[in-house]
Design a protein around this motif. Structure first.
Motif, PDB file in Angstrom:
ATOM      1  N   ILE A 411       0.872  -1.187   0.130  1.00 29.65           N
ATOM      2  CA  ILE A 411      -0.115   0.112  -0.116  1.00 29.65           C
ATOM      3  C   ILE A 411       0.924   1.339  -0.073  1.00 29.65           C
ATOM      4  CG2 ILE A 411      -1.542   1.304   1.275  1.00 29.65           C
ATOM      5  CD1 ILE A 411      -3.024  -1.274   2.302  1.00 29.65           C
ATOM      6  N   SER A 412       1.843   1.305   0.787  1.00 30.05           N
ATOM      7  CA  SER A 412       2.820   2.494   0.794  1.00 30.05           C
ATOM      8  C   SER A 412       3.515   2.653  -0.483  1.00 30.05           C
ATOM      9  CB  SER A 412       3.798   2.008   2.013  1.00 30.05           C
ATOM     10  OG  SER A 412       4.920   3.242   1.928  1.00 30.05           O
ATOM     11  N   ASN A 414       2.138   2.153  -3.344  1.00 27.28           N
ATOM     12  CA  ASN A 414       1.357   2.565  -4.218  1.00 27.28           C
ATOM     13  C   ASN A 414       0.706   3.885  -3.879  1.00 27.28           C
ATOM     14  OD1 ASN A 414       1.241   0.620  -6.590  1.00 27.28           O
ATOM     15  ND2 ASN A 414       1.281  -0.647  -5.017  1.00 27.28           N
ATOM     16  N   ARG A 415       1.083   4.670  -2.946  1.00 26.88           N
ATOM     17  CA  ARG A 415       0.466   5.866  -2.478  1.00 26.88           C
ATOM     18  C   ARG A 415       0.777   7.084  -3.278  1.00 26.88           C
ATOM     19  NH1 ARG A 415       2.255   5.687   2.886  1.00 26.88           N
ATOM     20  NH2 ARG A 415       0.475   4.388   3.543  1.00 26.88           N
ATOM     21  N   GLY A 416      -0.286   7.646  -3.647  1.00 29.23           N
ATOM     22  CA  GLY A 416      -0.198   8.777  -4.341  1.00 29.23           C
ATOM     23  C   GLY A 416      -0.067   8.557  -5.737  1.00 29.23           C
ATOM     24  N   LYS A 421      -3.266  11.009  -6.247  1.00 33.50           N
ATOM     25  CA  LYS A 421      -4.121  10.359  -4.876  1.00 33.50           C
ATOM     26  C   LYS A 421      -4.064   9.016  -4.652  1.00 33.50           C
ATOM     27  CE  LYS A 421      -8.038  13.605  -6.229  1.00 33.50           C
ATOM     28  NZ  LYS A 421      -9.496  13.906  -6.291  1.00 33.50           N
ATOM     29  N   ASP A 422      -4.506   8.528  -3.494  1.00 31.84           N
ATOM     30  CA  ASP A 422      -4.267   7.231  -3.113  1.00 31.84           C
ATOM     31  C   ASP A 422      -5.194   6.182  -3.725  1.00 31.84           C
ATOM     32  OD1 ASP A 422      -2.302   8.122  -1.688  1.00 31.84           O
ATOM     33  OD2 ASP A 422      -3.354   8.147   0.165  1.00 31.84           O
ATOM     34  N   TRP A 423      -5.144   5.012  -3.925  1.00 32.45           N
ATOM     35  CA  TRP A 423      -5.996   4.201  -4.386  1.00 32.45           C
ATOM     36  C   TRP A 423      -6.843   3.492  -3.085  1.00 32.45           C
ATOM     37  CZ3 TRP A 423      -6.657   2.479  -9.382  1.00 32.45           C
ATOM     38  CH2 TRP A 423      -5.298   2.770 -10.338  1.00 32.45           C
ATOM     39  N   ARG A 425      -7.968   1.660  -0.245  1.00 36.97           N
ATOM     40  CA  ARG A 425      -7.049   0.597   0.755  1.00 36.97           C
ATOM     41  C   ARG A 425      -7.813  -0.771   0.313  1.00 36.97           C
ATOM     42  NH1 ARG A 425      -3.805   0.272   4.904  1.00 36.97           N
ATOM     43  NH2 ARG A 425      -3.862  -1.624   5.989  1.00 36.97           N
TER      44      ARG A 425
END
Length: 612
Positions: A411-412, A414-416, A421-423, A425
């Motif tokens: 997750i980290s 793929n942040r931003g 923006k973030d996907w 979670r």
């Protein structure tokens, strides 16, 4: 009850039947300490239900869906069991599914045959007893009058399907030959399967079944043969159409072989065979037609195709774009779409080629996803996430990677990356879990991995071309010439080897019965070369070398095998002699040898009524 078409007050209905059948399927896939006993119990009850319900399962869509999805998925999952009782009941359930519901289970039956039965029957990666159970199942299937014709027409004559009939025959033929070892149950079961196929054809010949002769078919010009449907005419017209499809499939296999060796020359050869349209002078090949060929032609070398699609040359990039645009990813998750996209080829090792391929995948996926979910910001975001998924897949399933990536790290990473923006979670969590438990990997042609099972179901429901065509309703023997042309050579070779290696009278009788069946079929179809070959093999057993110090006539008289072979030889010559050609030389040589040893009966050697 009324909601399910039952009379008011009736205590049971479809809902109850569905719940019970779902429970039985859950027993098959149970994973507790007593799972094998529960699995056998569940398979026993499922088999009883299929015996009782038969085609009635197809009358109710929810029940048929349970069979097509949950049941077949469960059967595939336990197909690797080492418990012989589980395997035995599993094969019995499969036989019942074929007998009663095959019309609705074409893709599912293919998956089970290729993923379980043929793998176990091959014996290279399983225990001997597992192989024996699988071969017993194959023999049971081969005894069904229409099974091999169904396999041939639905798979071997399908341009995209596996050669199921040929694969089964090749497996039986390979296993029937004892190699530096005594005859075993595997050898005899394999021979029994070959003889069962020949016997069903011989029975139809005796009943007057017709077997039309195959006429060569040449494509005069390219047309979209991939989308051609079987005609709704009479059985003879369908048989002719299927033979044409089989000949096109052989041409496709030849073209694929050329492409795998040299893509450039492969295109030229495909165009010469009219499998691709010939471009006008100075122009390139139609990239859309090439993309279709890449998507649908079986047997393509996936590494060669991956290198071709990743090539930076203008023509290859145009083909890659057409290839990517041929997919429809609407409603699919990004990891599911990536699995489908990567199924047909192997990603090349060069990073720039991988990047180029993923760019086209991302553009195609975004085009479809933007219409539906609105989650994806742009195609660049898809590209980054797709690349991240591939890296995650390598991390999770490469044995050399000791410290595996965690969910939080994924997750980290793929942040931003979704347009800044973030996907969501949950989306990343689902991707991580799926990749962790189900590796993205190339599957062999025809094999259906668990991750693609939903795609199999979707195709089975939406594509009328995957409904199984059954041969049992048509005139007998319509495809027998095609089947016999494939099976007779391996069968005669296997029978000859087994006959030579055994002294068991029951086995000898079975083998000689097989020789008689082949002679009957060859005579019915006017195949003189088959009869000549058969007679040549039989003659070898009529005069075996005598033991040291024994006269040959005494050895022959006491040799049960030689006497049985001679009787069968002369019976075949008397009954089917009109279609024997070169084989007469062997027959006459055999008669002369027996006459020289004074082993012919008096009525043969002495004149009758003054006439010799």
């Amino acid at each position: 009850g009324k909601a399910h078409g039952m009379e008011p007050g009736h205590p049971y209905g479809l809902a109850s039947a569905l719940e019970v059948f779902q429970f039985l399927i859950s027993l098959v896939s149970c994973e507790d300490a007593s799972s094998e006993d529960l699995c056998v119990f569940g398979l026993t009850l499922i088999n009883a239900a299929l015996d009782e319900g038969r085609q009635a399962f197809a009358l109710h869509a929810p029940m048929l869906h349970l069979v097509r999805d949950d049941l077949l998925r469960a059967l595939l999952a336990v197909g690797t069991s080492t418990n012989l009782s589980v395997l035995s009941f599993l094969c019995t359930v499969f036989l019942n599914l074929y007998l009663h519901l095959r019309k609705y289970l074409k893709l599912q039956l293919e998956a089970f045959l290729r993923g379980v039965i043929l793998v176990l029957g091959d014996g290279r990666q399983v225990a001997y007893e597992q192989q024996r159970v699988a071969l017993e199942a194959i023999v049971d299937l081969c005894r069904q009058p229409s099974f091999m014709a169904d396999m041939y027409t639905n798979y071997d004559c399908s341009l995209e399907g596996p050669n199921m009939f040929e694969d089964i025959c090749a497996l039986l033929s390979k296993n029937a030959f004892p190699v530096n070892c005594p005859l075993s149950a595997v050898h005899l079961l394999s021979l029994e399967g070959l003889l069962a196929i020949d016997h069903t054809i011989a029975v139809r010949c005796a009943a007057g079944g017709s077997a039309a002769e195959e006429e060569p078919y040449e494509l005069a010009e390219y047309y979209n043969f991939w989308e051609e449907r079987m005609p709704e005419a009479d059985e003879a017209a369908r048989a002719t159409w299927l033979r044409k499809r089989k000949q096109i499939k052989r041409k496709i296999a030849a073209g694929v072989e050329h492409f795998n060796r040299d893509p450039k020359k492969g295109f030229e050869y495909l165009a010469a065979l009219k499998l691709l349209p010939t471009p006008p002078p100075g122009e390139k090949y139609d990239v859309a037609k090439i993309a279709t060929f890449f998507r649908r032609a079986p047997g393509l070398d996936k590494a060669v195709l991956g290198e071709f699609l990743g090539d930076p040359k203008e023509f290859q990039v145009a083909v890659l774009e057409a290839y990517a645009q041929s997919f429809v990813f609407q409603g699919m998750s990004i990891d599911g779409a990536l699995r489908m996209f990567l199924e047909g080829f192997l990603l090349p090792g060069e990073a720039q080629k991988i990047s180029r391929i993923l760019e086209h995948f991302a553009a195609c996926y975004y085009k479809h996803s933007a219409r539906t979910d609105g989650i994806v910001a742009d195609s660049d975001s898809v590209y980054v996430l797709a690349y991240s998924i591939i890296m995650l897949n390598t991390d999770q399933h490469n044995k050399q990677v000791k410290r595996k990536m965690t969910l939080d790290q994924f997750i980290s990473n793929n942040r931003g990356t979704n347009g800044g923006k973030d996907w969501p979670r949950q989306l990343l969590t689902n991707i991580y879990t799926t990749i962790q438990t189900d590796e993205i990997k190339l599957s062999a042609d025809g094999e259906v991995p668990t991750s693609r099972w939903s795609d199999v179901l979707r195709k089975a429901q939406n594509d009328p071309g995957v409904a199984m065509f059954t041969c049992s309703d048509g005139p007998a023997g319509m495809h027998d010439r095609d089947l016999f042309g494939i099976i007779w050579g391996p069968t005669i070779a296997a029978m000859s080897v087994v006959f030579e290696h055994t002294d068991d009278e029951a086995v000898l009788v079975e083998v000689l019965g097989g020789f008689s069946d082949i002679a009957r079929i060859a005579d019915s179809q006017g195949q003189t070369d088959v009869l000549d070959n058969l007679i040549t093999n039989l003659c070898k057993f009529t005069m075996l070398p005598p033991p040291a110090g024994r006269p040959q006539e005494a050895a022959f008289s006491e040799d049960q095998k030689a006497g049985m072979a001679a009787q069968t030889l002369f019976a075949i010559a008397a009954k089917y002699g009109n279609h024997v050609r070169a084989g007469w030389r062997n027959i006459v040589d055999c008669i002369l040898r027996l006459h020289k040893l004074s082993l012919l009966p008096t009525k043969v050697t002495e004149p009758e009524d003054g006439i010799l």
